[in-house]
Scaffold this motif. Sequence first.
Motif, mmCIF file in Angstrom:
data_model
loop_
_atom_site.group_PDB
_atom_site.id
_atom_site.type_symbol
_atom_site.label_atom_id
_atom_site.label_comp_id
_atom_site.label_asym_id
_atom_site.label_seq_id
_atom_site.Cartn_x
_atom_site.Cartn_y
_atom_site.Cartn_z
ATOM 1 N N UNK A 177 -2.451 9.739 1.737
ATOM 2 C CA UNK A 177 -1.045 10.194 1.843
ATOM 3 C C UNK A 177 -0.784 11.601 2.046
ATOM 4 N N UNK A 178 -1.468 12.320 1.707
ATOM 5 C CA UNK A 178 -1.247 13.953 1.791
ATOM 6 C C UNK A 178 -1.366 14.098 3.455
ATOM 7 N N UNK A 179 -2.488 13.666 3.838
ATOM 8 C CA UNK A 179 -2.729 13.910 5.379
ATOM 9 C C UNK A 179 -1.640 13.360 5.943
ATOM 10 N N UNK A 180 -1.212 12.022 5.656
ATOM 11 C CA UNK A 180 0.088 11.646 6.458
ATOM 12 C C UNK A 180 1.165 12.546 6.293
ATOM 13 N N UNK A 181 1.351 12.959 5.269
ATOM 14 C CA UNK A 181 2.584 13.842 5.149
ATOM 15 C C UNK A 181 2.526 15.002 6.056
ATOM 16 N N UNK A 182 1.480 15.819 6.159
ATOM 17 C CA UNK A 182 1.171 16.897 6.953
ATOM 18 C C UNK A 182 1.275 16.589 8.214
ATOM 19 N N UNK A 183 0.758 15.308 8.826
ATOM 20 C CA UNK A 183 0.630 14.852 9.974
ATOM 21 C C UNK A 183 2.205 14.495 10.565
ATOM 22 N N UNK B 46 1.005 4.100 6.662
ATOM 23 C CA UNK B 46 0.247 3.634 5.481
ATOM 24 C C UNK B 46 -1.195 4.101 5.238
ATOM 25 N N UNK B 47 -1.383 4.492 4.100
ATOM 26 C CA UNK B 47 -2.866 5.063 3.564
ATOM 27 C C UNK B 47 -3.651 3.939 3.214
ATOM 28 N N UNK B 48 -4.486 3.449 4.068
ATOM 29 C CA UNK B 48 -5.475 2.357 3.664
ATOM 30 C C UNK B 48 -6.999 2.908 3.552
ATOM 31 N N UNK B 49 -6.842 3.769 2.361
ATOM 32 C CA UNK B 49 -8.175 4.617 2.082
ATOM 33 C C UNK B 49 -9.158 3.845 1.965
ATOM 34 N N UNK B 50 -9.318 2.509 1.049
ATOM 35 C CA UNK B 50 -10.130 1.720 0.568
ATOM 36 C C UNK B 50 -10.506 0.882 1.963
ATOM 37 N N UNK B 51 -9.820 0.647 2.979
ATOM 38 C CA UNK B 51 -10.245 -0.027 4.148
ATOM 39 C C UNK B 51 -9.732 -1.411 4.086
ATOM 40 N N UNK C 43 0.817 -1.091 0.018
ATOM 41 C CA UNK C 43 0.065 -0.001 -0.124
ATOM 42 C C UNK C 43 0.661 1.225 -0.070
ATOM 43 N N UNK C 44 0.281 2.260 -0.507
ATOM 44 C CA UNK C 44 1.031 3.417 -0.287
ATOM 45 C C UNK C 44 1.183 4.324 0.947
ATOM 46 N N UNK C 45 2.384 4.789 1.170
ATOM 47 C CA UNK C 45 2.615 5.469 2.331
ATOM 48 C C UNK C 45 2.975 7.042 2.085
#
Length: 164
Positions: free
Chosen positions: A82-88, A99-104, A22-24
Amino acid sequence: MALRYPEDMMISIGDNAPQFTLSTNGGGQFSFAEAAGKYLVLYFYPKDDTPGCTKEAIGFSEERAAFKAQNALVVGVSRDTVQKHDKFISKHDLHIPLISDEEGRLCEAFGTWVEKNMYGKTYMGIERATFLISPEGKLLEIWRKVKVSGHVEEVLSRLQSLNS
């Protein structure tokens, strides 16, 4: 509504961990295969930049060297982008991949997408949970309904006991 695994179908200690890529943050990707030969601490949390999630992420990040000394990778998972992760990560100077698990799908695979209740309203969300996975890919330990205070130390202590 998302599916909830019946208790007898939930992932359990001794099971092989689900495979994933998954994307990070930072435009990267994390594949379960990257953890081969190392312990993997996979922790699921509800949302970036909320008080408990921030404290947990900072705690794991601050202890990154101690986890590395135990041959362990620490990776956080939420459904944030991923964008929210980058800001965080930038805001709190975090040093662990998220990891961004947008689809769950990963949340579903680990049984962390659950019905929650707040102020009498029910909704679906991520249960704060941590999974310790062996270098061979087997689940060694599962912490569900995690309380943030003392949790990072508890996970690290468990790893140290495995390595002693």
